[in-house]
Design a protein around this motif. Structure first.
Motif, mmCIF file in Angstrom:
data_model
loop_
_atom_site.group_PDB
_atom_site.id
_atom_site.type_symbol
_atom_site.label_atom_id
_atom_site.label_comp_id
_atom_site.label_asym_id
_atom_site.label_seq_id
_atom_site.Cartn_x
_atom_site.Cartn_y
_atom_site.Cartn_z
ATOM 1 N N ARG A 69 55.179 12.781 29.666
ATOM 2 C CA ARG A 69 54.184 12.191 28.757
ATOM 3 C C ARG A 69 53.096 11.462 29.544
ATOM 4 O O ARG A 69 51.901 11.620 29.257
ATOM 5 N N LEU A 72 50.806 13.995 31.120
ATOM 6 C CA LEU A 72 49.953 14.610 30.102
ATOM 7 C C LEU A 72 48.860 13.654 29.644
ATOM 8 O O LEU A 72 47.726 14.073 29.387
ATOM 9 N N GLU A 73 49.175 12.366 29.565
ATOM 10 C CA GLU A 73 48.160 11.357 29.225
ATOM 11 C C GLU A 73 47.026 11.398 30.251
ATOM 12 O O GLU A 73 45.853 11.303 29.879
ATOM 13 N N LYS A 76 44.880 14.420 29.615
ATOM 14 C CA LYS A 76 44.073 14.178 28.410
ATOM 15 C C LYS A 76 42.895 13.259 28.719
ATOM 16 O O LYS A 76 41.747 13.542 28.348
ATOM 17 N N GLU A 77 43.176 12.136 29.396
ATOM 18 C CA GLU A 77 42.134 11.161 29.725
ATOM 19 C C GLU A 77 41.047 11.751 30.621
ATOM 20 O O GLU A 77 39.887 11.344 30.550
ATOM 21 N N SER A 81 40.680 20.866 29.661
ATOM 22 C CA SER A 81 40.595 21.826 28.555
ATOM 23 C C SER A 81 41.585 22.978 28.716
ATOM 24 O O SER A 81 41.851 23.699 27.762
ATOM 25 N N ALA A 83 45.418 23.273 30.271
ATOM 26 C CA ALA A 83 46.551 22.578 30.888
ATOM 27 C C ALA A 83 47.582 23.591 31.353
ATOM 28 O O ALA A 83 48.011 24.448 30.581
ATOM 29 N N MET A 99 52.887 16.672 24.050
ATOM 30 C CA MET A 99 51.456 16.881 23.805
ATOM 31 C C MET A 99 51.118 16.548 22.356
ATOM 32 O O MET A 99 50.098 15.915 22.077
ATOM 33 N N PHE A 104 47.240 15.534 22.302
ATOM 34 C CA PHE A 104 46.549 16.289 23.346
ATOM 35 C C PHE A 104 46.535 17.764 22.967
ATOM 36 O O PHE A 104 47.568 18.412 22.942
ATOM 37 N N SER A 105 45.340 18.281 22.662
ATOM 38 C CA SER A 105 45.190 19.669 22.226
ATOM 39 C C SER A 105 44.120 20.368 23.056
ATOM 40 O O SER A 105 42.987 20.541 22.608
ATOM 41 N N PRO A 106 44.456 20.765 24.277
ATOM 42 C CA PRO A 106 43.461 21.482 25.087
ATOM 43 C C PRO A 106 43.178 22.864 24.493
ATOM 44 O O PRO A 106 43.899 23.324 23.612
#
Length: 157
Positions: A69, A72-73, A76-77, A81, A83, A99, A104-106
């Motif tokens: 997590r 993934l943060e 995202k930050e 686009s 992952a 996600m 988080f939705s790339p």
């Protein structure tokens, strides 16, 4: 981004992609993703890299989940686009739920720790999250060296 492609990928859109790699520090993920990260570095700009310890090096699955997590943060930050989740199977199973939990939705998410999402039993209630993930396919360039992707129109080169 300037990628209004009418439902079809335009190679000029590749300039707006930001690749991010979540890399578990273990044999397979390091072999699979370190070289790939360098290749994308040349092709599309500097990727974001978030590393986590190998599962065997942490005390519990809960700690492994927290590490995933946190990584993934970071992706995202950093505005990733695309992952690429470079883990063993457990990490590939945990990443979609994490996600979702952080929103988080790339544009694309690729799980390298699974060859087939239909193999075995996947975690989660409805498991609908897995409909939005790509997995790898065993392939070799000798099978079709000049073949282009039907969506991307890219070649292996």
């Amino acid at each position: 981004s300037g990628c209004s492609c009418g439902g079809r990928f335009d190679s000029s859109c590749s300039e707006s992609l930001r690749f991010g790699f979540l890399i578990e520090q273990d044999d397979f993920p390091l072999a699979a993703c370190s070289e790939e990260a360098l290749r994308y570095d040349v092709a599309i700009g500097e990727p974001v890299k978030a590393e986590i310890p190998a599962r065997r090096d942490v005390a519990s699955t809960a700690e492994h989940r927290r590490n995933i997590r946190d990584a993934l943060e970071k992706l995202k930050e950093e505005g990733v686009s695309v992952a690429v989740i470079c883990t063993y199977e457990l990490g590939a199973d945990l990443a979609p739920g994490e996600m979702e939990a952080i929103g988080f939705s790339p544009l694309a998410a690729i799980l390298l720790g699974r060859y087939n999402l239909l193999e075995g039993t996947l975690p989660g209630d409805g498991q609908w999250q897995y409909e939005y993930f790509l997995t790898t396919q065993r392939w070799h360039r000798a099978l079709s060296p000049d073949r282009r992707g039907t969506f991307s129109n890219w070649t292996i080169e």
